[in-house]
Motif scaffolding. Structure first.
Motif, short mmCIF file in Angstrom:
data_model
loop_
_atom_site.label_atom_id
_atom_site.label_comp_id
_atom_site.label_asym_id
_atom_site.label_seq_id
_atom_site.Cartn_x
_atom_site.Cartn_y
_atom_site.Cartn_z
N VAL A 149 0.97 -1.19 0.15
CA VAL A 149 0.11 -0.04 -0.05
C VAL A 149 0.96 1.23 -0.03
O VAL A 149 0.46 2.12 -0.76
CB VAL A 149 -1.00 0.04 1.23
CG1 VAL A 149 -1.54 1.13 1.21
CG2 VAL A 149 -1.95 -1.18 1.06
N MET A 150 1.80 1.11 0.76
CA MET A 150 2.89 2.41 0.54
C MET A 150 3.51 3.04 -0.69
O MET A 150 3.70 3.95 -0.94
CB MET A 150 3.92 2.13 1.86
CG MET A 150 3.45 2.10 3.42
SD MET A 150 2.33 3.48 3.81
CE MET A 150 3.51 4.79 3.82
N LEU A 151 3.73 1.70 -1.44
CA LEU A 151 4.34 1.70 -2.55
C LEU A 151 3.45 2.22 -3.53
O LEU A 151 3.66 3.16 -4.56
CB LEU A 151 5.12 0.34 -3.21
CG LEU A 151 6.26 -0.04 -2.39
CD1 LEU A 151 6.43 -1.35 -2.93
CD2 LEU A 151 7.56 0.90 -2.86
N LEU A 152 2.16 1.89 -3.42
CA LEU A 152 1.16 2.14 -4.37
C LEU A 152 0.21 3.44 -4.16
O LEU A 152 -0.49 3.94 -4.78
CB LEU A 152 -0.02 1.08 -4.64
CG LEU A 152 0.68 -0.28 -5.13
CD1 LEU A 152 -0.23 -1.51 -4.95
CD2 LEU A 152 1.22 0.14 -6.48
N LYS A 153 0.36 4.10 -2.90
CA LYS A 153 -0.43 5.11 -2.34
C LYS A 153 -0.13 6.46 -3.47
O LYS A 153 -1.12 7.34 -3.67
CB LYS A 153 -0.13 5.62 -1.12
CG LYS A 153 1.15 6.10 -0.70
CD LYS A 153 1.32 6.46 0.84
CE LYS A 153 2.36 7.28 0.77
NZ LYS A 153 2.58 7.92 2.47
N SER A 154 0.94 6.40 -3.96
CA SER A 154 1.26 7.85 -4.71
C SER A 154 0.41 7.72 -6.10
O SER A 154 0.41 8.83 -6.65
CB SER A 154 2.67 8.03 -4.86
OG SER A 154 3.29 6.79 -5.60
N MET A 155 -0.03 6.38 -6.41
CA MET A 155 -0.71 6.47 -7.81
C MET A 155 -2.04 6.68 -7.57
O MET A 155 -2.62 6.92 -8.61
CB MET A 155 -0.53 5.15 -8.15
CG MET A 155 1.02 4.49 -8.55
SD MET A 155 1.14 2.93 -9.10
CE MET A 155 0.14 2.36 -10.33
N PRO A 201 -4.20 8.98 -6.42
CA PRO A 201 -4.72 10.39 -6.54
C PRO A 201 -4.58 10.38 -8.29
O PRO A 201 -5.66 11.39 -8.73
CB PRO A 201 -3.46 11.36 -6.01
CG PRO A 201 -3.07 10.56 -4.80
CD PRO A 201 -2.86 8.97 -5.40
N GLY A 202 -4.06 9.66 -8.85
CA GLY A 202 -3.89 9.84 -10.53
C GLY A 202 -5.09 9.43 -11.10
O GLY A 202 -5.24 9.33 -12.31
N PRO A 239 -10.30 8.43 -7.26
CA PRO A 239 -9.45 8.23 -6.17
C PRO A 239 -10.21 7.57 -5.00
O PRO A 239 -9.53 6.59 -4.42
CB PRO A 239 -8.78 9.66 -5.83
CG PRO A 239 -8.94 10.40 -6.93
CD PRO A 239 -10.27 10.07 -7.61
N HIS A 240 -11.35 7.99 -4.86
CA HIS A 240 -12.07 7.31 -3.56
C HIS A 240 -12.27 5.61 -3.78
O HIS A 240 -12.15 4.91 -3.23
CB HIS A 240 -13.30 8.02 -3.53
CG HIS A 240 -14.41 7.21 -2.52
ND1 HIS A 240 -14.28 7.31 -0.83
CD2 HIS A 240 -15.45 6.34 -2.58
CE1 HIS A 240 -14.76 6.81 -0.34
NE2 HIS A 240 -15.90 6.22 -1.23
N SER A 241 -12.68 5.44 -5.04
CA SER A 241 -12.83 4.03 -5.46
C SER A 241 -11.59 3.37 -5.64
O SER A 241 -11.47 2.17 -5.25
CB SER A 241 -13.75 4.02 -6.83
OG SER A 241 -15.03 4.45 -6.73
N ALA A 242 -10.54 3.87 -6.07
CA ALA A 242 -9.17 3.29 -5.98
C ALA A 242 -8.84 2.95 -4.85
O ALA A 242 -8.26 2.09 -4.53
CB ALA A 242 -8.38 4.28 -6.70
N TRP A 243 -8.92 3.85 -3.78
CA TRP A 243 -8.43 3.71 -2.35
C TRP A 243 -9.41 2.48 -1.93
O TRP A 243 -8.69 1.59 -1.14
CB TRP A 243 -8.82 4.78 -1.25
CG TRP A 243 -7.65 5.86 -1.44
CD1 TRP A 243 -7.89 7.15 -2.09
CD2 TRP A 243 -6.33 5.64 -1.08
NE1 TRP A 243 -6.58 7.54 -1.90
CE2 TRP A 243 -5.38 6.98 -1.29
CE3 TRP A 243 -5.52 4.60 -0.60
CZ2 TRP A 243 -4.32 6.99 -1.05
CZ3 TRP A 243 -4.29 4.71 -0.13
CH2 TRP A 243 -3.55 5.77 -0.44
#
Length: 90
Positions: A11-17, A19-20, A24-28
């Protein structure tokens, strides 16, 4: 990825992606679901899996492949159910 580096680092590695993405809500929500459920795939996918397998050692030997054989259908079913649920609530 959760099975290679564990859930939190994935999750830490992917969290920067996130917002793009267009939503983003569904992506989270998808990331949270996938990282949690994907931990069921292999013994090393979750620390809890390791604890249970190690605790069971005096009574039964659970190999990587024994666990994987059960983990694949469970992971596929729970991810499919989760995807359907996220699509439905969206």
């Amino acid at each position: 990825m959760s099975n290679v580096v564990s859930n939190v680092p994935a999750v830490m590695l992917l969290k920067s992606m996130v917002p793009g993405f267009a939503d983003p809500h569904s992506a989270w929500l998808a990331l949270a679901m996938a990282s949690t459920l994907a931990g069921n795939l292999t013994i090393t996918g979750s620390v809890a899996n390791l604890i249970v397998v190690e605790s069971a050692k005096p009574d039964v030997e659970v190999s990587f492949w024994d666990y994987f054989r059960v983990g694949v259908p469970i992971t596929a079913l729970t991810l499919a159910t989760g995807i359907a649920w996220l699509s439905w609530i969206r």
